[in-house]
Design a protein around this motif. Sequence first.
Motif, PDB file in Angstrom:
ATOM      1  N   GLU A  85      30.820   8.958   5.401  1.00  0.00           N
ATOM      2  CA  GLU A  85      31.817  10.026   5.217  1.00  0.00           C
ATOM      3  C   GLU A  85      33.180   9.425   4.892  1.00  0.00           C
ATOM      4  O   GLU A  85      33.899   9.911   4.016  1.00  0.00           O
ATOM      5  CB  GLU A  85      31.906  10.887   6.477  1.00  0.00           C
ATOM      6  N   SER A  86      33.540   8.341   5.569  1.00  0.00           N
ATOM      7  CA  SER A  86      34.815   7.666   5.315  1.00  0.00           C
ATOM      8  C   SER A  86      34.856   7.119   3.887  1.00  0.00           C
ATOM      9  O   SER A  86      35.865   7.240   3.186  1.00  0.00           O
ATOM     10  CB  SER A  86      35.002   6.533   6.324  1.00  0.00           C
ATOM     11  N   ILE A  87      33.735   6.539   3.448  1.00  0.00           N
ATOM     12  CA  ILE A  87      33.655   6.011   2.079  1.00  0.00           C
ATOM     13  C   ILE A  87      33.801   7.136   1.065  1.00  0.00           C
ATOM     14  O   ILE A  87      34.538   7.019   0.084  1.00  0.00           O
ATOM     15  CB  ILE A  87      32.331   5.235   1.883  1.00  0.00           C
ATOM     16  N   VAL A  88      33.124   8.258   1.300  1.00  0.00           N
ATOM     17  CA  VAL A  88      33.198   9.402   0.389  1.00  0.00           C
ATOM     18  C   VAL A  88      34.629   9.935   0.331  1.00  0.00           C
ATOM     19  O   VAL A  88      35.155  10.235  -0.747  1.00  0.00           O
ATOM     20  CB  VAL A  88      32.200  10.505   0.823  1.00  0.00           C
ATOM     21  N   LEU A  89      35.291  10.048   1.472  1.00  0.00           N
ATOM     22  CA  LEU A  89      36.685  10.538   1.510  1.00  0.00           C
ATOM     23  C   LEU A  89      37.611   9.584   0.768  1.00  0.00           C
ATOM     24  O   LEU A  89      38.492  10.023   0.014  1.00  0.00           O
ATOM     25  CB  LEU A  89      37.137  10.725   2.953  1.00  0.00           C
ATOM     26  N   LYS A  90      37.418   8.297   0.980  1.00  0.00           N
ATOM     27  CA  LYS A  90      38.268   7.314   0.296  1.00  0.00           C
ATOM     28  C   LYS A  90      38.022   7.328  -1.206  1.00  0.00           C
ATOM     29  O   LYS A  90      38.973   7.224  -1.996  1.00  0.00           O
ATOM     30  CB  LYS A  90      38.037   5.925   0.877  1.00  0.00           C
ATOM     31  N   GLU A  91      36.785   7.458  -1.615  1.00  0.00           N
ATOM     32  CA  GLU A  91      36.489   7.543  -3.047  1.00  0.00           C
ATOM     33  C   GLU A  91      37.088   8.801  -3.662  1.00  0.00           C
ATOM     34  O   GLU A  91      37.606   8.774  -4.777  1.00  0.00           O
ATOM     35  CB  GLU A  91      34.979   7.499  -3.274  1.00  0.00           C
ATOM     36  N   ALA A  92      37.046   9.905  -2.921  1.00  0.00           N
ATOM     37  CA  ALA A  92      37.653  11.150  -3.404  1.00  0.00           C
ATOM     38  C   ALA A  92      39.160  10.985  -3.532  1.00  0.00           C
ATOM     39  O   ALA A  92      39.769  11.446  -4.510  1.00  0.00           O
ATOM     40  CB  ALA A  92      37.306  12.303  -2.466  1.00  0.00           C
ATOM     41  N   LEU A  93      39.743  10.315  -2.552  1.00  0.00           N
ATOM     42  CA  LEU A  93      41.189  10.073  -2.586  1.00  0.00           C
ATOM     43  C   LEU A  93      41.547   9.173  -3.776  1.00  0.00           C
ATOM     44  O   LEU A  93      42.529   9.431  -4.486  1.00  0.00           O
ATOM     45  CB  LEU A  93      41.650   9.435  -1.275  1.00  0.00           C
ATOM     46  N   ILE A  94      40.739   8.151  -4.019  1.00  0.00           N
ATOM     47  CA  ILE A  94      40.974   7.256  -5.156  1.00  0.00           C
ATOM     48  C   ILE A  94      40.882   8.033  -6.464  1.00  0.00           C
ATOM     49  O   ILE A  94      41.722   7.860  -7.361  1.00  0.00           O
ATOM     50  CB  ILE A  94      39.978   6.072  -5.130  1.00  0.00           C
ATOM     51  N   MET A  95      39.897   8.903  -6.603  1.00  0.00           N
ATOM     52  CA  MET A  95      39.759   9.715  -7.815  1.00  0.00           C
ATOM     53  C   MET A  95      40.965  10.639  -7.992  1.00  0.00           C
ATOM     54  O   MET A  95      41.486  10.781  -9.102  1.00  0.00           O
ATOM     55  CB  MET A  95      38.463  10.531  -7.763  1.00  0.00           C
ATOM     56  N   GLU A  96      41.395  11.251  -6.898  1.00  0.00           N
ATOM     57  CA  GLU A  96      42.547  12.163  -6.954  1.00  0.00           C
ATOM     58  C   GLU A  96      43.808  11.396  -7.340  1.00  0.00           C
ATOM     59  O   GLU A  96      44.589  11.848  -8.193  1.00  0.00           O
ATOM     60  CB  GLU A  96      42.735  12.831  -5.589  1.00  0.00           C
ATOM     61  N   LEU A  97      44.004  10.231  -6.738  1.00  0.00           N
ATOM     62  CA  LEU A  97      45.185   9.427  -7.069  1.00  0.00           C
ATOM     63  C   LEU A  97      45.127   8.924  -8.507  1.00  0.00           C
ATOM     64  O   LEU A  97      46.153   8.867  -9.186  1.00  0.00           O
ATOM     65  CB  LEU A  97      45.317   8.262  -6.086  1.00  0.00           C
ATOM     66  N   SER A  98      43.947   8.580  -8.977  1.00  0.00           N
ATOM     67  CA  SER A  98      43.802   8.148 -10.374  1.00  0.00           C
ATOM     68  C   SER A  98      44.172   9.280 -11.327  1.00  0.00           C
ATOM     69  O   SER A  98      44.845   9.063 -12.337  1.00  0.00           O
ATOM     70  CB  SER A  98      42.373   7.688 -10.655  1.00  0.00           C
ATOM     71  N   GLN A  99      43.751  10.502 -10.991  1.00  0.00           N
ATOM     72  CA  GLN A  99      44.095  11.665 -11.814  1.00  0.00           C
ATOM     73  C   GLN A  99      45.594  11.928 -11.760  1.00  0.00           C
ATOM     74  O   GLN A  99      46.207  12.248 -12.775  1.00  0.00           O
ATOM     75  CB  GLN A  99      43.316  12.904 -11.349  1.00  0.00           C
ATOM     76  N   ASP A 100      46.201  11.755 -10.572  1.00  0.00           N
ATOM     77  CA  ASP A 100      47.648  11.919 -10.440  1.00  0.00           C
ATOM     78  C   ASP A 100      48.395  10.916 -11.310  1.00  0.00           C
ATOM     79  O   ASP A 100      49.382  11.264 -11.973  1.00  0.00           O
ATOM     80  CB  ASP A 100      48.091  11.760  -8.980  1.00  0.00           C
ATOM     81  N   VAL A 101      47.932   9.678 -11.326  1.00  0.00           N
ATOM     82  CA  VAL A 101      48.562   8.649 -12.165  1.00  0.00           C
ATOM     83  C   VAL A 101      48.471   9.047 -13.634  1.00  0.00           C
ATOM     84  O   VAL A 101      49.450   8.931 -14.384  1.00  0.00           O
ATOM     85  CB  VAL A 101      47.920   7.269 -11.906  1.00  0.00           C
ATOM     86  N   ALA A 102      47.315   9.522 -14.053  1.00  0.00           N
ATOM     87  CA  ALA A 102      47.144   9.951 -15.450  1.00  0.00           C
ATOM     88  C   ALA A 102      48.073  11.124 -15.760  1.00  0.00           C
ATOM     89  O   ALA A 102      48.716  11.156 -16.819  1.00  0.00           O
ATOM     90  CB  ALA A 102      45.691  10.327 -15.708  1.00  0.00           C
ATOM     91  N   ASN A 103      48.168  12.084 -14.842  1.00  0.00           N
ATOM     92  CA  ASN A 103      49.064  13.230 -15.044  1.00  0.00           C
ATOM     93  C   ASN A 103      50.526  12.798 -15.095  1.00  0.00           C
ATOM     94  O   ASN A 103      51.291  13.290 -15.921  1.00  0.00           O
ATOM     95  CB  ASN A 103      48.853  14.270 -13.949  1.00  0.00           C
ATOM     96  N   TYR A 104      50.905  11.890 -14.199  1.00  0.00           N
ATOM     97  CA  TYR A 104      52.284  11.404 -14.206  1.00  0.00           C
ATOM     98  C   TYR A 104      52.603  10.671 -15.494  1.00  0.00           C
ATOM     99  O   TYR A 104      53.704  10.768 -16.015  1.00  0.00           O
ATOM    100  CB  TYR A 104      52.556  10.507 -12.994  1.00  0.00           C
ATOM    101  N   ASP A 105      51.630   9.955 -16.039  1.00  0.00           N
ATOM    102  CA  ASP A 105      51.838   9.255 -17.299  1.00  0.00           C
ATOM    103  C   ASP A 105      52.062  10.254 -18.438  1.00  0.00           C
ATOM    104  O   ASP A 105      52.943  10.059 -19.280  1.00  0.00           O
ATOM    105  CB  ASP A 105      50.643   8.361 -17.609  1.00  0.00           C
ATOM    106  N   ILE A 106      51.299  11.335 -18.443  1.00  0.00           N
ATOM    107  CA  ILE A 106      51.482  12.386 -19.458  1.00  0.00           C
ATOM    108  C   ILE A 106      52.866  13.021 -19.308  1.00  0.00           C
ATOM    109  O   ILE A 106      53.592  13.198 -20.296  1.00  0.00           O
ATOM    110  CB  ILE A 106      50.368  13.448 -19.346  1.00  0.00           C
ATOM    111  N   ILE A 107      53.245  13.341 -18.083  1.00  0.00           N
ATOM    112  CA  ILE A 107      54.567  13.941 -17.835  1.00  0.00           C
ATOM    113  C   ILE A 107      55.674  12.988 -18.269  1.00  0.00           C
ATOM    114  O   ILE A 107      56.659  13.395 -18.887  1.00  0.00           O
ATOM    115  CB  ILE A 107      54.708  14.320 -16.345  1.00  0.00           C
ATOM    116  N   ARG A 108      55.513  11.697 -17.962  1.00  0.00           N
ATOM    117  CA  ARG A 108      56.516  10.700 -18.354  1.00  0.00           C
ATOM    118  C   ARG A 108      56.655  10.650 -19.872  1.00  0.00           C
ATOM    119  O   ARG A 108      57.768  10.628 -20.411  1.00  0.00           O
ATOM    120  CB  ARG A 108      56.106   9.326 -17.812  1.00  0.00           C
ATOM    121  N   LYS A 109      55.549  10.670 -20.585  1.00  0.00           N
ATOM    122  CA  LYS A 109      55.598  10.643 -22.053  1.00  0.00           C
ATOM    123  C   LYS A 109      56.278  11.891 -22.605  1.00  0.00           C
ATOM    124  O   LYS A 109      57.077  11.816 -23.547  1.00  0.00           O
ATOM    125  CB  LYS A 109      54.192  10.499 -22.628  1.00  0.00           C
ATOM    126  N   ILE A 110      55.996  13.040 -22.015  1.00  0.00           N
ATOM    127  CA  ILE A 110      56.636  14.293 -22.449  1.00  0.00           C
ATOM    128  C   ILE A 110      58.144  14.220 -22.207  1.00  0.00           C
ATOM    129  O   ILE A 110      58.939  14.582 -23.080  1.00  0.00           O
ATOM    130  CB  ILE A 110      56.012  15.502 -21.732  1.00  0.00           C
TER     131      ILE A 110
END
Length: 94
Positions: free
Chosen positions: A10-35
């Motif tokens: 369960e801890s591994i699944v939560l951490k992987e979900a958090l990593i995926m969410e943070l990766s998506q946040d980084v991608a979104n922030y990069d798009i916002i920065r470019k805009i």
Amino acid sequence: MLKSEAEKKESIVLKEALIMELSQDVANYDIIRKILITYMATMAIPSYQKQAKERYIIQMGLMCRSEVGNAASLSNCWHAFRQLITSYNIKEDD
């Protein structure tokens, strides 16, 4: 170490979900920065520069008007002083 196998999974699944969410946040922030960079380069900075130039020109015009007024006052002062000197009817040496 003291966690059960289910808790570890369960801890591994939560951490992987958090990593995926943070990766998506980084991608979104990069798009916002470019805009934002595009907006700043094409709209905000040119607009600011135009406004700054206009403010500068207005201020220089006001300063010129003030200096012309000062020069006129100074000229009037010296003219009045010259008239006062002339009123004494004393011939000046050339």
